[in-house]
Design a protein around this motif. Structure first.
Motif, PDB file in Angstrom:
ATOM      1  N   THR A 237       7.794   4.481   6.773  1.00  0.00           N
ATOM      2  CA  THR A 237       6.552   3.837   7.219  1.00  0.00           C
ATOM      3  C   THR A 237       6.076   2.750   6.253  1.00  0.00           C
ATOM      4  O   THR A 237       5.295   1.874   6.637  1.00  0.00           O
ATOM      5  CB  THR A 237       5.440   4.890   7.371  1.00  0.00           C
ATOM      6  OG1 THR A 237       5.297   5.615   6.139  1.00  0.00           O
ATOM      7  CG2 THR A 237       5.764   5.864   8.499  1.00  0.00           C
ATOM      8  N   HIS A 238       6.523   2.787   5.008  1.00  0.00           N
ATOM      9  CA  HIS A 238       6.128   1.773   4.033  1.00  0.00           C
ATOM     10  C   HIS A 238       6.903   0.468   4.194  1.00  0.00           C
ATOM     11  O   HIS A 238       6.510  -0.558   3.622  1.00  0.00           O
ATOM     12  CB  HIS A 238       6.377   2.284   2.604  1.00  0.00           C
ATOM     13  CG  HIS A 238       5.481   3.396   2.182  1.00  0.00           C
ATOM     14  ND1 HIS A 238       5.727   4.710   2.503  1.00  0.00           N
ATOM     15  CD2 HIS A 238       4.335   3.405   1.444  1.00  0.00           C
ATOM     16  CE1 HIS A 238       4.780   5.478   1.975  1.00  0.00           C
ATOM     17  NE2 HIS A 238       3.927   4.716   1.333  1.00  0.00           N
TER      18      HIS A 238
ATOM     19  N   GLN B  70       0.963  16.051   3.323  1.00  0.00           N
ATOM     20  CA  GLN B  70       0.596  14.685   2.946  1.00  0.00           C
ATOM     21  C   GLN B  70       1.612  14.117   1.967  1.00  0.00           C
ATOM     22  O   GLN B  70       2.035  14.783   1.029  1.00  0.00           O
ATOM     23  CB  GLN B  70      -0.790  14.650   2.307  1.00  0.00           C
ATOM     24  CG  GLN B  70      -1.220  13.243   1.878  1.00  0.00           C
ATOM     25  CD  GLN B  70      -2.592  13.234   1.227  1.00  0.00           C
ATOM     26  OE1 GLN B  70      -3.254  14.271   1.125  1.00  0.00           O
ATOM     27  NE2 GLN B  70      -3.034  12.071   0.773  1.00  0.00           N
ATOM     28  N   ARG B  71       1.979  12.875   2.175  1.00  0.00           N
ATOM     29  CA  ARG B  71       2.890  12.201   1.257  1.00  0.00           C
ATOM     30  C   ARG B  71       2.136  11.753   0.017  1.00  0.00           C
ATOM     31  O   ARG B  71       1.029  11.196   0.112  1.00  0.00           O
ATOM     32  CB  ARG B  71       3.537  10.995   1.945  1.00  0.00           C
ATOM     33  CG  ARG B  71       4.629  10.341   1.111  1.00  0.00           C
ATOM     34  CD  ARG B  71       5.448   9.417   1.973  1.00  0.00           C
ATOM     35  NE  ARG B  71       6.526   8.782   1.239  1.00  0.00           N
ATOM     36  CZ  ARG B  71       7.455   8.017   1.794  1.00  0.00           C
ATOM     37  NH1 ARG B  71       7.423   7.796   3.105  1.00  0.00           N
ATOM     38  NH2 ARG B  71       8.414   7.477   1.072  1.00  0.00           N
TER      39      ARG B  71
ATOM     40  N   GLN C 129       0.854  -1.176   0.000  1.00  0.00           N
ATOM     41  CA  GLN C 129       0.000   0.000   0.000  1.00  0.00           C
ATOM     42  C   GLN C 129       0.890   1.225   0.000  1.00  0.00           C
ATOM     43  O   GLN C 129       1.923   1.240   0.665  1.00  0.00           O
ATOM     44  CB  GLN C 129      -0.904   0.023   1.237  1.00  0.00           C
ATOM     45  CG  GLN C 129      -1.696   1.288   1.457  1.00  0.00           C
ATOM     46  CD  GLN C 129      -2.876   1.448   0.483  1.00  0.00           C
ATOM     47  OE1 GLN C 129      -3.418   0.467   0.010  1.00  0.00           O
ATOM     48  NE2 GLN C 129      -3.242   2.685   0.200  1.00  0.00           N
TER      49      GLN C 129
ATOM     50  N   GLU D  11       1.133   5.405   0.658  1.00  0.00           N
ATOM     51  CA  GLU D  11       0.486   6.595   1.199  1.00  0.00           C
ATOM     52  C   GLU D  11       0.149   7.544   0.053  1.00  0.00           C
ATOM     53  O   GLU D  11       0.896   7.669  -0.915  1.00  0.00           O
ATOM     54  CB  GLU D  11       1.413   7.291   2.193  1.00  0.00           C
ATOM     55  CG  GLU D  11       1.700   6.489   3.448  1.00  0.00           C
ATOM     56  CD  GLU D  11       2.641   7.211   4.389  1.00  0.00           C
ATOM     57  OE1 GLU D  11       2.679   8.465   4.361  1.00  0.00           O
ATOM     58  OE2 GLU D  11       3.351   6.524   5.159  1.00  0.00           O
TER      59      GLU D  11
ATOM     60  N   ASP E  46      -5.591   6.356  -2.928  1.00  0.00           N
ATOM     61  CA  ASP E  46      -6.904   6.027  -2.378  1.00  0.00           C
ATOM     62  C   ASP E  46      -7.643   4.984  -3.201  1.00  0.00           C
ATOM     63  O   ASP E  46      -8.862   4.899  -3.178  1.00  0.00           O
ATOM     64  CB  ASP E  46      -7.765   7.285  -2.212  1.00  0.00           C
ATOM     65  CG  ASP E  46      -8.001   8.027  -3.525  1.00  0.00           C
ATOM     66  OD1 ASP E  46      -7.534   7.537  -4.575  1.00  0.00           O
ATOM     67  OD2 ASP E  46      -8.650   9.085  -3.485  1.00  0.00           O
TER      68      ASP E  46
END
Length: 363
Positions: free
Chosen positions: A242-243, A281-282, A209, A211, A214
Motif C-alpha cells: 500500500t505504500h 496494525q502495521r 507517509q 502507516e 502519526d
C-alpha cells in the motif's frame, strides 16, 4: 523584522554529522503510553544509552529521583560509560526527545538554543509536560548560560533535515498541517524557518507517509541528509504494498531536487523491511530513522533480512563511521523509532565541560 529578532543571514542550523556534545534521551515510565510494555522497552532504551555513551555523553531525563534509581539499575547491566552519563529531572508525557527537545543553532558562530512549541503532533496526544522539559533542563544548568529562546512557532525536530549549509528538507503534510501553525501558509512557514533557523531555501516533499506514523510524515522517517550532497531515503520496491504509490512519487521528487550548484543529489535507497504487524496494525519500521553520532551511526533494525542491506548502504554513506545496529522492534510499537527518541546538542551549548561530565547532577 523587529529589533531583537534573530538575523537569518547570520544563523545556521548545523547538520547532524557535525561535532556533538551530548545526546538527550527522555526515559519511559508508568505514566507514559509505554506502561504496558515497560519490561521490553527498558532494555531497548538501556541499549541505546549504552551505545551512545561509547561515542559521547548521554543526558537522561528522568521523572524523579526514584526514577533515576530505577534507570541506573537497568544501566548497570549494560556497557554504559558512567563518566559519560548525566541525569536531569523533569516530568514527561512521553519519550520523543527529537520533537520536544530544544533545537540548537549557531549565530555568528555562537550557539543559541531554540525552544519551539511542541503540541503533541498537532494535538493528537497530551504534551504539556513534554513542552516544559527544555525549560526544566535549563533551570538545572544542563545548557550552561545558554537560555532557551521561545519562538512562538510549533515545530518538531523530526520534521526538518539540515545540510548544515542553509538548506532544509521537509514535508508539506507535516509543516503545513492546520493543527500546528494554522495562521501560516507555505510562504509564512519558510519565513519562520529562515528567521529562526537561518534557512536559505526549503526543499518540500509533497509525497511520503508510513502507516503507523502519526506525526503527519516526519522527514526523519522518510529521507535524511547524509552529507551536503547525499540523501538516504526509504524505497518501496513492492508494487503490491500500500505504500508503493506514495513512496514511488516521493522518490521521483527526490530525483528532481537539485543542490545549490544545480547538480542532482546523490541518492541512497534504503531497503523496505517486511511488514511488522501488531494488533492488526502495521508499525512504522523504517531504516531512515538512524542517529548520527561522533564517529558512529546507530541503525534501527527489525530482525529482517533487509537489516544487512541497510547496514551496507549506510556504511557507504558514512565512510569512517561505525554502524551500530539497535533492535527497535520494541520501540516502533509506539509509532516512532531510534532517531525519534533522541536529540543532539553541540558541546558549546552544554553547561558542563565534557571531560567532567558527572554521573548525576549535583543536588
Amino acid at each position: 523584522m523587529t529589533a531583537g529578532d534573530p538575523s537569518p543571514a547570520r544563523r545556521r542550523l548545523p547538520a547532524e554529522w557535525e561535532p556533538q556534545g551530548a545526546i538527550q534521551l527522555t526515559w519511559p515510565h508508568d505514566g507514559t503510553d509505554w506502561a504496558p510494555v515497560l519490561d521490553t522497552v527498558h532494555p531497548a532504551f538501556a541499549r541505546i544509552a549504552a551505545s551512545i555513551s561509547q561515542y559521547e555523553p548521554v543526558i537522561i531525563v528522568a521523572r524523579d529521583p526514584e526514577h533515576i534509581e530505577e534507570i541506573s539499575g537497568f544501566l548497570t547491566e549494560t556497557a554504559i560509560r558512567p563518566d559519560r552519563l548525566w541525569f536531569a529531572l523533569a516530568p514527561s508525557n512521553d519519550t520523543w526527545a527529537r520533537d520536544h527537545g530544544a533545537i540548537s543553532v549557531f549565530e555568528d558562530d555562537q550557539p543559541r538554543l531554540l525552544d519551539f512549541t511542541f503540541n503533541g503532533w498537532g494535538g493528537k496526544h497530551p504534551a504539556d509536560l513534554d513542552n516544559a522539559i527544555t525549560r526544566a533542563l535549563a533551570s538545572q544548568g544542563v545548557f550552561g548560560l545558554c537560555t532557551p529562546e521561545p519562538t512562538g512557532v510549533v515545530l518538531e525536530g523530526g520534521s526538518i533535515e539540515s545540510d548544515g549549509n542553509g538548506t532544509l528538507l521537509t514535508t508539506s503534510r507535516c509543516l503545513l498541517s492546520t493543527t500546528r501553525n494554522p495562521d501560516l501558509d507555505r510562504a509564512g512557514v519558510e519565513q519562520r524557518l529562515g528567521l529562526w533557523l537561518g534557512a536559505q531555501r526549503v526543499l518540500w516533499l509533497e509525497h511520503g507517509q508510513l502507516e503507523g506514523d502519526d506525526t503527519d510524515a516526519h522527514i526523519d522517517t522518510l529521507a535524511r541528509f547524509c552529507s551536503p550532497d547525499t540523501i538516504a531515503y526509504v524505497q518501496c520496491d513492492d508494487p503490491n504494498d500500500t505504500h508503493y504509490p506514495e513512496l514511488k512519487a516521493m522518490e521521483a521528487e527526490l530525483l528532481a531536487l537539485r543542490q545549490t550548484s544545480g547538480e542532482p543529489y546523490r541518492l541512497i535507497a534504503l531497503p523496505w523491511p517486511k511488514p511488522v504487524i501488531e494488533d492488526g496494525q502495521r508499525l512504522a519500521a523504517t531504516y531512515a530513522n538512524f542517529l548520527i553520532l561522533n564517529g558512529a551511526v546507530l541503525l534501527p533494525v527489525y530482525g529482517d533480512p533487509a537489516d544487512a542491506v541497510a547496514r551496507d548502504r549506510l556504511t557507504a554513506a558514512f565512510p569512517g563511521r561505525e554502524i551500530v545496529e539497535i533492535d527497535c522492534r520494541p520501540i516502533i510499537r509506539q509509532g516512532g523509532s531510534l532517531h525519534c527518541l533522541t536529540m543532539q546538542y553541540p558541546a558549546a551549548i552544554l553547561g558542563i565541560p565534557q571531560e567532567e561530565f558527572p554521573s548525576e547532577p549535583e543536588e
